[in-house]
Design an enzyme around this catalytic site. Sequence first.
Site, PDB file in Angstrom:
ATOM      1  N   HIS A 127       0.824  -1.210   0.000  1.00 10.44           N
ATOM      2  CA  HIS A 127       0.000   0.000   0.000  1.00 10.44           C
ATOM      3  C   HIS A 127       0.861   1.264   0.000  1.00 10.44           C
ATOM      4  CE1 HIS A 127      -4.174  -0.927   0.002  1.00 10.44           C
ATOM      5  NE2 HIS A 127      -4.188  -1.605   1.131  1.00 10.44           N
ATOM      6  N   CYS A 188       0.633   1.778  -5.653  1.00  9.13           N
ATOM      7  CA  CYS A 188      -0.064   2.859  -6.348  1.00  9.13           C
ATOM      8  C   CYS A 188       0.862   4.069  -6.453  1.00  9.13           C
ATOM      9  CB  CYS A 188      -1.335   3.244  -5.599  1.00  9.13           C
ATOM     10  SG  CYS A 188      -2.606   1.961  -5.613  1.00  9.13           S
TER      11      CYS A 188
END
EC number: 3.4.22.-
Length: 222
Positions: A127, A188
Amino acid sequence: MLKKTIAIIILIIGLLLIFSPFIKNGIVKYMSGHETIEQYKASDIKKNNEKDATFDFESVQLPSMTSVIKGAANYDKDAVVGSIAVPSVDVNLLVFKGTNTANLLAGATTMRSDQVMGKGNYPLAGHHMRDESMLFGPIMKVKKGDKIYLTDLENLYEYTVTETKTIDETEVSVIDNTKDARITLITCDKPTETTKRFVAVGELEKTEKLTKELENKYFPSK
């Protein structure tokens, strides 16, 4: 009396809205930092690697207060299959077998059921939080030549970063297996909703037996 009760409820809700990001980050920081690889044995890692795992990419969402609380209760300690360290950007996380919401809140996660450290392509997801010092946020600062270390408590695998790039989320071929031994780190490109992914690729430079000295050097207790 009713007005006073309503005012108290509104105040509590307001305080929760203000402090929820700090609470959320605190939970994730605890989940990803309170356990280290030294709490496991090589036999534990080997046993965990033999277990089935889920790779539920579609269910993974941006960390919310609800998902973080659920993840804190549900992440699987028996899914730990190793540890990753990237000293240049201060990353030191457990590696979990299987990509799902709970595991991603506690460390890096494997992305294929057949991946093996030191052989072929070893992709890991992580993450990118708003607090970019957490989980895989620091990976955005990785540069060519930086070292990446993996361990399964039997061997230490040393990789050198050869490429960094931003790709579309549909370019899933980056996790496919390869003939050459490499590691692929994926996160991301920003901590908010996005269709882009940042990728760092490293080539395997060296494999050696993990000694206590090497473990303390690259995977110290926190």
